[in-house]
Each structure stands twice: as structure tokens, then as C-alpha cells.
Enzyme design. Structure first.
Site, PDB file in Angstrom:
ATOM      1  N   THR A 132       0.822  -1.207   0.000  1.00 30.93           N
ATOM      2  CA  THR A 132       0.000   0.000   0.000  1.00 30.93           C
ATOM      3  C   THR A 132       0.856   1.258   0.000  1.00 30.93           C
ATOM      4  OG1 THR A 132      -1.512   1.259   1.413  1.00 30.93           O
ATOM      5  CG2 THR A 132      -0.108  -0.305   2.531  1.00 30.93           C
ATOM      6  N   ASP A 133       0.261   2.346  -0.462  1.00 25.27           N
ATOM      7  CA  ASP A 133       0.969   3.636  -0.397  1.00 25.27           C
ATOM      8  C   ASP A 133       1.069   4.160   1.040  1.00 25.27           C
ATOM      9  OD1 ASP A 133      -1.708   4.331  -0.023  1.00 25.27           O
ATOM     10  OD2 ASP A 133      -1.789   5.795  -1.653  1.00 25.27           O
ATOM     11  N   GLU A 134       0.284   3.554   1.965  1.00 26.93           N
ATOM     12  CA  GLU A 134       0.281   4.067   3.346  1.00 26.93           C
ATOM     13  C   GLU A 134       1.627   3.881   4.036  1.00 26.93           C
ATOM     14  OE1 GLU A 134      -3.053   3.517   5.785  1.00 26.93           O
ATOM     15  OE2 GLU A 134      -4.469   3.624   4.127  1.00 26.93           O
ATOM     16  N   TYR A 158      -1.774  -0.443  11.022  1.00 30.42           N
ATOM     17  CA  TYR A 158      -1.933  -1.131   9.730  1.00 30.42           C
ATOM     18  C   TYR A 158      -0.755  -0.813   8.813  1.00 30.42           C
ATOM     19  CZ  TYR A 158      -3.324  -1.577   4.828  1.00 30.42           C
ATOM     20  OH  TYR A 158      -3.335  -1.862   3.483  1.00 30.42           O
ATOM     21  N   LYS A 162       2.192  -3.311   7.275  1.00 29.00           N
ATOM     22  CA  LYS A 162       2.460  -3.506   5.839  1.00 29.00           C
ATOM     23  C   LYS A 162       3.911  -3.132   5.527  1.00 29.00           C
ATOM     24  CE  LYS A 162      -0.099  -4.582   3.014  1.00 29.00           C
ATOM     25  NZ  LYS A 162      -0.542  -5.929   2.524  1.00 29.00           N
TER      26      LYS A 162
HETATM   27  P1  NAD Z   1      -9.897  -7.221   2.383  1.00 30.48           P
HETATM   28  O1  NAD Z   1      -9.847  -6.899   3.837  1.00 30.48           O
HETATM   29  O2  NAD Z   1     -11.124  -6.928   1.599  1.00 30.48           O
HETATM   30  O3  NAD Z   1      -9.574  -8.780   2.167  1.00 30.48           O
HETATM   31  C1  NAD Z   1      -8.556  -9.441   2.861  1.00 30.48           C
HETATM   32  C2  NAD Z   1      -8.722 -10.941   2.622  1.00 30.48           C
HETATM   33  O4  NAD Z   1      -7.643 -11.620   3.300  1.00 30.48           O
HETATM   34  C3  NAD Z   1     -10.024 -11.519   3.177  1.00 30.48           C
HETATM   35  O5  NAD Z   1     -10.597 -12.411   2.243  1.00 30.48           O
HETATM   36  C4  NAD Z   1      -9.575 -12.266   4.429  1.00 30.48           C
HETATM   37  O6  NAD Z   1     -10.421 -13.368   4.753  1.00 30.48           O
HETATM   38  C5  NAD Z   1      -8.186 -12.723   4.019  1.00 30.48           C
HETATM   39  N1  NAD Z   1      -7.318 -12.971   5.187  1.00 30.48           N
HETATM   40  C6  NAD Z   1      -7.112 -12.158   6.252  1.00 30.48           C
HETATM   41  N2  NAD Z   1      -6.267 -12.734   7.115  1.00 30.48           N
HETATM   42  C7  NAD Z   1      -5.910 -13.921   6.569  1.00 30.48           C
HETATM   43  C8  NAD Z   1      -5.042 -14.972   6.987  1.00 30.48           C
HETATM   44  N3  NAD Z   1      -4.367 -14.903   8.152  1.00 30.48           N
HETATM   45  N4  NAD Z   1      -4.887 -16.057   6.184  1.00 30.48           N
HETATM   46  C9  NAD Z   1      -5.568 -16.130   5.008  1.00 30.48           C
HETATM   47  N5  NAD Z   1      -6.415 -15.177   4.574  1.00 30.48           N
HETATM   48  C10 NAD Z   1      -6.579 -14.089   5.347  1.00 30.48           C
HETATM   49  O7  NAD Z   1      -8.631  -6.491   1.770  1.00 30.48           O
HETATM   50  P2  NAD Z   1      -8.450  -5.754   0.359  1.00 30.48           P
HETATM   51  O8  NAD Z   1      -8.958  -4.374   0.458  1.00 30.48           O
HETATM   52  O9  NAD Z   1      -8.928  -6.660  -0.710  1.00 30.48           O
HETATM   53  O10 NAD Z   1      -6.855  -5.662   0.311  1.00 30.48           O
HETATM   54  C11 NAD Z   1      -6.084  -6.739  -0.216  1.00 30.48           C
HETATM   55  C12 NAD Z   1      -4.611  -6.382  -0.125  1.00 30.48           C
HETATM   56  O11 NAD Z   1      -4.375  -5.169  -0.852  1.00 30.48           O
HETATM   57  C13 NAD Z   1      -4.124  -6.120   1.290  1.00 30.48           C
HETATM   58  O12 NAD Z   1      -2.826  -6.657   1.392  1.00 30.48           O
HETATM   59  C14 NAD Z   1      -4.076  -4.611   1.400  1.00 30.48           C
HETATM   60  O13 NAD Z   1      -3.086  -4.200   2.316  1.00 30.48           O
HETATM   61  C15 NAD Z   1      -3.705  -4.222  -0.013  1.00 30.48           C
HETATM   62  N6  NAD Z   1      -4.167  -2.902  -0.488  1.00 30.48           N
HETATM   63  C16 NAD Z   1      -5.483  -2.565  -0.385  1.00 30.48           C
HETATM   64  C17 NAD Z   1      -5.904  -1.340  -0.897  1.00 30.48           C
HETATM   65  C18 NAD Z   1      -7.348  -0.927  -0.821  1.00 30.48           C
HETATM   66  O14 NAD Z   1      -7.661   0.221  -1.138  1.00 30.48           O
HETATM   67  N7  NAD Z   1      -8.273  -1.776  -0.430  1.00 30.48           N
HETATM   68  C19 NAD Z   1      -4.976  -0.473  -1.509  1.00 30.48           C
HETATM   69  C20 NAD Z   1      -3.644  -0.862  -1.577  1.00 30.48           C
HETATM   70  C21 NAD Z   1      -3.246  -2.091  -1.079  1.00 30.48           C
HETATM   71  O1  DAU Z   2      -4.178   3.969   0.507  1.00 26.00           O
HETATM   72  C1  DAU Z   2      -4.391   2.607   0.412  1.00 26.00           C
HETATM   73  C2  DAU Z   2      -5.238   2.143   1.570  1.00 26.00           C
HETATM   74  O2  DAU Z   2      -6.568   2.589   1.308  1.00 26.00           O
HETATM   75  C3  DAU Z   2      -5.227   0.627   1.771  1.00 26.00           C
HETATM   76  O3  DAU Z   2      -3.924   0.221   2.102  1.00 26.00           O
HETATM   77  C4  DAU Z   2      -6.202   0.214   2.883  1.00 26.00           C
HETATM   78  O4  DAU Z   2      -6.251  -1.195   2.983  1.00 26.00           O
HETATM   79  C5  DAU Z   2      -7.577   0.743   2.520  1.00 26.00           C
HETATM   80  O5  DAU Z   2      -8.476   0.458   3.575  1.00 26.00           O
HETATM   81  C6  DAU Z   2      -7.536   2.255   2.278  1.00 26.00           C
HETATM   82  O6  DAU Z   2      -7.243   2.946   3.513  1.00 26.00           O
HETATM   83  P1  DAU Z   2      -7.996   4.302   3.913  1.00 26.00           P
HETATM   84  O7  DAU Z   2      -7.898   4.470   5.367  1.00 26.00           O
HETATM   85  O8  DAU Z   2      -7.557   5.425   3.044  1.00 26.00           O
HETATM   86  O9  DAU Z   2      -9.506   3.897   3.448  1.00 26.00           O
HETATM   87  P2  DAU Z   2     -10.928   4.172   4.128  1.00 26.00           P
HETATM   88  O10 DAU Z   2     -11.961   3.807   3.121  1.00 26.00           O
HETATM   89  O11 DAU Z   2     -11.031   3.584   5.488  1.00 26.00           O
HETATM   90  O12 DAU Z   2     -10.928   5.745   4.298  1.00 26.00           O
HETATM   91  C7  DAU Z   2     -10.762   6.627   3.183  1.00 26.00           C
HETATM   92  C8  DAU Z   2     -10.738   8.031   3.735  1.00 26.00           C
HETATM   93  O13 DAU Z   2     -12.048   8.368   4.225  1.00 26.00           O
HETATM   94  C9  DAU Z   2      -9.808   8.225   4.928  1.00 26.00           C
HETATM   95  O14 DAU Z   2      -9.242   9.531   4.866  1.00 26.00           O
HETATM   96  C10 DAU Z   2     -10.729   8.119   6.139  1.00 26.00           C
HETATM   97  C11 DAU Z   2     -12.030   8.678   5.622  1.00 26.00           C
HETATM   98  N1  DAU Z   2     -13.253   8.108   6.209  1.00 26.00           N
HETATM   99  C12 DAU Z   2     -13.395   6.750   6.196  1.00 26.00           C
HETATM  100  C13 DAU Z   2     -14.526   6.163   6.724  1.00 26.00           C
HETATM  101  C14 DAU Z   2     -14.669   4.656   6.741  1.00 26.00           C
HETATM  102  C15 DAU Z   2     -14.256   8.938   6.696  1.00 26.00           C
HETATM  103  O15 DAU Z   2     -14.120  10.180   6.679  1.00 26.00           O
HETATM  104  N2  DAU Z   2     -15.378   8.360   7.204  1.00 26.00           N
HETATM  105  C16 DAU Z   2     -15.559   6.992   7.255  1.00 26.00           C
HETATM  106  O16 DAU Z   2     -16.611   6.520   7.766  1.00 26.00           O
END
Ligand code: NAD
Ligand code: DAU
Length: 364
Positions: A132-134, A158, A162
Site C-alpha cells: 500500500t501507499d500508506e 496497519y 504492511k
Molecule cells: P480485504 O480486507 O477486503 O480482504 C482481505 C482478505 O484476506 C479476506 O478475504 C480475508 O479473509 C483474508 N485474510 C485475512 N487474514 C488472513 C489470513 N491470516 N490467512 C488467510 N487469509 C486471510 O482487503 P483488500 O482491500 O482486498 O486488500 C487486499 C490487499 O491489498 C491487502 O494486502 C491490502 O493491504 C492491499 N491494499 C489494499 C488497498 C485498498 O484500497 N483496499 C490499496 C492498496 C493495497
Molecule cells: O491507501 C491505500 C489504503 O486505502 C489501503 O492500504 C487500505 O487497505 C484501505 O483500507 C484504504 O485505507 P484508507 O484508510 O484510506 O480507506 P478508508 O476507506 O477507510 O478511508 C478513506 C478516507 O475516508 C480516509 O481519509 C478516512 C475517511 N473516512 C473513512 C470512513 C470509513 C471517513 O471520513 N469516514 C468513514 O466513515
């Protein structure tokens, strides 16, 4: 032809990746390993399970002997590692699972891959780690976007978990010669996203006449990318990426949270006015009475350690691998709204289980 092990394939991005891959590479085999935490949903993969080239395994990435067996029995040559605890708010309230899955779990996978791919037999292989970019921390309003050389400065448990996993992946390449690649992607959105995340949460709360919680002033900025554009980036890295390298993936699409929430409200209001059946399906929504859903916006306490701005410089993957996002925000967000409106049974089921507990704890 590849044999892939996709960890976390029942989550949001993993599910989309499985469908993307089965469609584009019908010759390949995919095994999904997923622990089915609150965020994993086996029903996401119902269509994939009709394909004989696909198999689902319910199990944990912390189980090294299971991972080794899967690598051997399925002759896996490619791991795409999505499995993680992914929600920042949950990491603030309970970091332990983030350390277990994201750090220890990634290390367990690395150990299994080293044992089967390097120690037993020197097999052609790739371990791709989804990050992730975080990990880069936060940007000021005038700072240049994150490059692959930006120093790591994670601010949430988190992000720190990562970042740690990224370092372990790098170390297994440098020390043992494991063929690893890493991608650091910005915020994804699209079908199957769990409704604790901003975009699906806002859509569903508008439909049910619930407050739209905006953390702090809502001027925090994220760089949004449609989920299949992320998958296209991973595909290019698997095809042409260089082992040991890291690639940033992003959409050059910065939005303040509050502006996204207004956009979703505007688009939903339009959808209701163009399709009268929606007012019957979601009778409680303000949009059903032609009232603007933005009236539901409610500023709440800010997230602890909330990063102000993320932005990705994606020049490396663009120039070296030819990455260009296919979806504009305009088209991607419309597709996403349509998907959520068309899949009420999918998210209703989630609201009935874990999401309800989450709302009760956080917005009581
Ligand atoms: P998600 O939370 O929707 O899904 C995570 C999945 O991993 C689930 O199916 C869960 O059951 C499985 N899991 C969790 N713990 C596990 C374990 N110990 N063993 C096996 N499976 C397990 O997550 P997502 O949003 O699809 O993100 C997927 C990946 O992408 C993550 O690594 C996250 O850090 C990364 N990522 C997400 C975003 C985003 O915006 N969602 C952006 C950049 C990177
Ligand atoms: O940047 C990549 C990341 O993006 C991934 O690594 C994470 O897995 C993914 O969850 C996401 O993280 P964020 O914290 O940016 O996503 P989230 O949807 O939780 O929040 C997006 C923005 O909105 C953040 O600035 C927090 C804000 N927010 C979020 C929620 C859930 C609100 O203001 N209100 C809310 O209820």
C-alpha cells in the site's frame, strides 16, 4: 501457463483479481487460500468455483505446512499475496491481528516459498507482494507524490504492519535470492468492497437514510484507482517486472473525502430520478423523496493519526511496464454505484453479520 496461489482471494481486491485472471488467462490454474475472516466471503467466488481451473482452500497463511503442501501439490509457480488485515480503523482499536497476519503471516509464506522453491529444488517462481501507499506516511498539500524512493514513515498500526512485511519480502530477495516483486498501490474502489470502507459505506448509508460519517474536516486526500486497474498493474509486474523491484500503482486521481461524498450523493440522486423502481427498493433513502442525500453528512471525531494526503507517482510502472489505467474516476464510480445498487443481497448479508457489530461499536 502459470499455476497461481492467490492469498486473500475471497476479499475485495483478491476476488476481483481472480475474475480478472480467469477471464484473461483461461489456461492458468488458480488456488485461493483464504481464512475467511469477517472480510472474506466465499460466496464472492461462486462463479469462479464453476471453473475446473479454480480451487478454493479455506486456511490460514500462518499455517506453514498447509502452504508448503499447496505449493507442492499444485505445482505453484506464482504467489500473489493479497491476504491481510486491511482496515486502518480496526488497526487502531486492535493492532494484534495486523501484526499476526500482515507480518508473521507474510513471513510464514516467505519461509514456505523459500523451502519449496529454493531449498528443495531451484524452481522458476515469483512471489508478488501486494502492499500500500500508506507505508510512505503522509504528504503536505504541496509535496510531490510518493515515488518508490520515498522513505517509509508509516503512521497507523496497519501501515506499520504492511511496511514491516515489505521489508521482509525485500530481505528474502536480497538474502536468499527469492524472486520477489512488491507493488504499493493507492486507494482502490469497485465491486465487492467491504462496506466498512468509505465509498461502499457512503453508498449504503444513503440508501438506508443513515448518517454519512466524515472524519474531521473531510479535507483529507486520497488517490483513487478502480480495482481492475490495480489488477492490470499486478499483471504487468508479473509479466515484465524485475525481481527485487518495487512498483507504485496509482491513478493520479486525488480527491478530498468530502468531495467524493458529495459526488456519490449527487450521482445517487440522479439515479433515483431516472429510475423510479429505486424509490420502491430503498424507500427510506432521502433520494426516494427527491431530497438531497448530502443532508446526511455528519462530521465526526477525526481518526487518530489520520494521514492528510496520499498521492502516487506512477511513472516507473508507466514508463517501464506500460501501465495506463483504463477507467476514469467518472466511469469507475458510476460502475461501482451500479454494482452496489444491483447487489443488495450481497451487502445485506454482510450488514447482518460483522458490519452491524462494527457500526454498533463505532457509531453508537
Ligand atoms: P480485504 O480486507 O477486503 O480482504 C482481505 C482478505 O484476506 C479476506 O478475504 C480475508 O479473509 C483474508 N485474510 C485475512 N487474514 C488472513 C489470513 N491470516 N490467512 C488467510 N487469509 C486471510 O482487503 P483488500 O482491500 O482486498 O486488500 C487486499 C490487499 O491489498 C491487502 O494486502 C491490502 O493491504 C492491499 N491494499 C489494499 C488497498 C485498498 O484500497 N483496499 C490499496 C492498496 C493495497
Ligand atoms: O491507501 C491505500 C489504503 O486505502 C489501503 O492500504 C487500505 O487497505 C484501505 O483500507 C484504504 O485505507 P484508507 O484508510 O484510506 O480507506 P478508508 O476507506 O477507510 O478511508 C478513506 C478516507 O475516508 C480516509 O481519509 C478516512 C475517511 N473516512 C473513512 C470512513 C470509513 C471517513 O471520513 N469516514 C468513514 O466513515
Amino acid at each position: 501457463m502459470k499455476n497461481l496461489l492467490v492469498t486473500g482471494g475471497a476479499g475485495f481486491i483478491g476476488t476481483n483479481f481472480v475474475y480478472y485472471w480467469l477471464d484473461k488467462y483461461p489456461e492458468d490454474h488458480i488456488v485461493v487460500l483464504d481464512a475467511l475472516t469477517y472480510a472474506g466471503n466465499k460466496a464472492n467466488l461462486t462463479e469462479a468455483e464453476k471453473n475446473p481451473k479454480f480451487e478454493f482452500v479455506h486456511g490460514n497463511i500462518l499455517d506453514q505446512s498447509l502452504v508448503e503442501t499447496l505449493l507442492e501439490n499444485h505445482n505453484i509457480d506464482t504467489i500473489v499475496h493479497f491476504a491481510a488485515e486491511s482496515h486502518v480503523d480496526r488497526s487502531i482499536h486492535g493492532p494484534d491481528e495486523f501484526i499476526n497476519t500482515n507480518i508473521v503471516g507474510t513471513h510464514t509464506l516467505l519461509k514456505a516459498a523459500k523451502k519449496i522453491w529454493l531449498d528443495a529444488d531451484n524452481k522458476s517462481h515469483r512471489f508478488h507482494h501486494i502492499s500500500t501507499d500508506e507505508v510512505y506516511g503522509t504528504l503536505g498539500p504541496d509535496d510531490p507524490p510518493f515515488t518508490e524512493l520515498t522513505p517509509y514513515a508509516p503512521n497507523s498500526p496497519y501501515a506499520a504492519s504492511k511496511a514491516s512485511s515489505d521489508h521482509l519480502v525485500r530481505a528474502y530477495h536480497e538474502t536468499y535470492g527469492l524472486n520477489t516483486t512488491i507493488s504499493n498501490c493507492s486507494n482502490n474502489y469497485g465491486p465487492f468492497q467491504f462496506p466498512e470502507k468509505l465509498i461502499p459505506l457512503v453508498i449504503i448509508n444513503v440508501l438506508f437514510n443513515k448518517p454519512l460519517p466524515i472524519y474531521g474536516d473531510g479535507r483529507q486526500i486520497r488517490d483513487w484507482l478502480y480495482v481492475d486497474d490495480h489488477n492490470r498493474g499486478v499483471d504487468l509486474i508479473l509479466e515484465k517486472g524485475i525481481p527485487g523491484q518495487t512498483y507504485n500503482i496509482g491513478g493520479t486521481n486525488e480527491w478530498a473525502n468530502i468531495d467524493i461524498v458529495h459526488l456519490i450523493c449527487d450521482l445517487l440522486l440522479k439515479k433515483f430520478s431516472n429510475d423510479t423502481s429505486l424509490a420502491k427498493q430503498f424507500a427510506n433513502s432521502p433520494a426516494a423523496q427527491a431530497n438531497h442525500p448530502a443532508s446526511l453528512i455528519s462530521h465526526v471525531k477525526d481518526r487518530a493519526g489520520h494521514d492528510r494526503r496520499y498521492a502516487i507517482n506512477a511513472k516507473k510502472i508507466k514508463n517501464n511496464l506500460g501501465f495506463i489505467p483504463e477507467e476514469s474516476f467518472e466511469t469507475g464510480i458510476r460502475k461501482t454505484l451500479t454494482w452496489f445498487l444491483d447487489h443488495q443481497p450481497w451487502w445485506n448479508e454482510l450488514l447482518d453479520v460483522s458490519y452491524k457489530d462494527w457500526i454498533a461499536v463505532n457509531y453508537a
